[in-house]
Design an enzyme around this catalytic site. Sequence first.
Site, mmCIF file in Angstrom:
data_model
loop_
_atom_site.group_PDB
_atom_site.id
_atom_site.type_symbol
_atom_site.label_atom_id
_atom_site.label_comp_id
_atom_site.label_asym_id
_atom_site.label_seq_id
_atom_site.Cartn_x
_atom_site.Cartn_y
_atom_site.Cartn_z
ATOM 1 N N LEU A 121 -24.554 3.028 -27.022
ATOM 2 C CA LEU A 121 -23.340 2.697 -27.754
ATOM 3 C C LEU A 121 -22.962 1.253 -27.443
ATOM 4 O O LEU A 121 -22.888 0.859 -26.278
ATOM 5 C CB LEU A 121 -22.192 3.641 -27.396
ATOM 6 C CG LEU A 121 -20.917 3.456 -28.235
ATOM 7 C CD1 LEU A 121 -20.252 4.797 -28.529
ATOM 8 C CD2 LEU A 121 -19.918 2.508 -27.564
ATOM 9 N N GLY B 49 -17.985 -3.747 -30.473
ATOM 10 C CA GLY B 49 -17.948 -5.077 -31.093
ATOM 11 C C GLY B 49 -19.251 -5.451 -31.751
ATOM 12 O O GLY B 49 -19.747 -6.570 -31.600
ATOM 13 N N GLY C 147 -21.924 -11.626 -34.146
ATOM 14 C CA GLY C 147 -22.302 -12.306 -32.911
ATOM 15 C C GLY C 147 -23.270 -11.561 -32.029
ATOM 16 O O GLY C 147 -24.259 -10.984 -32.482
ATOM 17 N N ILE C 148 -22.962 -11.553 -30.737
ATOM 18 C CA ILE C 148 -23.846 -10.932 -29.752
ATOM 19 C C ILE C 148 -23.964 -9.436 -29.996
ATOM 20 O O ILE C 148 -25.045 -8.854 -29.845
ATOM 21 C CB ILE C 148 -23.327 -11.230 -28.329
ATOM 22 C CG1 ILE C 148 -23.542 -12.721 -27.992
ATOM 23 C CG2 ILE C 148 -24.020 -10.345 -27.294
ATOM 24 C CD1 ILE C 148 -22.888 -13.164 -26.703
ATOM 25 N N GLY C 149 -22.878 -8.780 -30.400
ATOM 26 C CA GLY C 149 -22.927 -7.343 -30.651
ATOM 27 C C GLY C 149 -23.861 -6.983 -31.781
ATOM 28 O O GLY C 149 -24.645 -6.030 -31.683
ATOM 29 N N SER D 241 -19.086 -13.633 -19.421
ATOM 30 C CA SER D 241 -19.229 -15.014 -19.868
ATOM 31 C C SER D 241 -19.328 -15.883 -18.621
ATOM 32 O O SER D 241 -18.913 -15.453 -17.527
ATOM 33 C CB SER D 241 -17.996 -15.425 -20.691
ATOM 34 O OG SER D 241 -17.919 -16.824 -20.853
ATOM 35 N N TYR E 126 -8.645 -16.396 -21.517
ATOM 36 C CA TYR E 126 -9.950 -15.767 -21.702
ATOM 37 C C TYR E 126 -10.646 -15.593 -20.353
ATOM 38 O O TYR E 126 -11.164 -14.508 -20.038
ATOM 39 C CB TYR E 126 -10.795 -16.629 -22.638
ATOM 40 C CG TYR E 126 -12.180 -16.096 -22.925
ATOM 41 C CD1 TYR E 126 -12.363 -14.958 -23.695
ATOM 42 C CD2 TYR E 126 -13.313 -16.751 -22.448
ATOM 43 C CE1 TYR E 126 -13.637 -14.470 -23.977
ATOM 44 C CE2 TYR E 126 -14.586 -16.275 -22.722
ATOM 45 C CZ TYR E 126 -14.742 -15.139 -23.480
ATOM 46 O OH TYR E 126 -16.006 -14.666 -23.750
#
Length: 292
Positions: free
Chosen positions: A5, A8, A12-14, A134, A147
């Site tokens: 699973l 997001g 992008g990355i997802g 990140s 962030y």
Amino acid sequence: MSAILITGASTGIGLATTLELARAGHTVHATMRNPSRAAALEETATRERLSIRIRELDVRSDESVRACFASIEQPIDVLVNNAGVERHGSIEELPIEAFFDAIDTNYLGVVRCIKAVLPAMREARKGCIVNVSSVAGRIANSPLTPYAASKFALEALSEGLAGEMKPFNIRVAIVEPGIQDTKMARALTGTGQSIYPQPRRFGGLFRAALENPVPPETTAVIIRQIIESDTWQLRHLSGPDAGALVGWRAAMSDEQWIECNAQDDEGWYDQVQRDFGLNARPEPRALGSTGA
């Protein structure tokens, strides 16, 4: 092959990770807040005959998390916590809602999803949890403070969780991308308006870095390798600049890091060019030049 699973998964990355894993033969539950945005993913899955199940999931909602996980009948072997939001700006100028949004999605959203899978994984004594952090989870500086705070929290959660889960044969990994060519990174290239210089400076840094873009597939490959390799390594840097950025901070004392970010524009631009070979200075047009 694993049942995986991913949160997001719409961009992008997802999105890249969903395709990377499905093409490797895994069954992927690709979750997102708005499944109507997944038309292209559905088309690719149909055309390539990939085992992708698109599901609605808002990691900010307890009820949405419960409903999504309850709708999946097969055990989840791997959870990839990728859903995230980017909030940047000076602490003074950002509304408090920006800090709530970052923490609720990037940290508490991960907690919600982890709590949903842990009982079954613990009972089965197997599983893997990959948290997409990140380099901002290792480096705190303006204008990325809200962030970075959420990613620092995610790193602490992951490190503590890893110690809890190892006796149950459940692996925990953190992936730390550098600057990669995603919608989130592109949003940081604008100069914006601020009484502080850091947002303008970092807009230039991201703009310069994205002139030679690193695709999100770079991180997708690392996530697949973590899942398939049975590694117990906790942290995994992603991208050619990730190690350099983390090393940049590690090479300075706390006081030197503060001085680096507090110096005047020319000093900061010179240091970035010297240390990374990137010209982060504003483009002439941004300074009001109309050219010849």
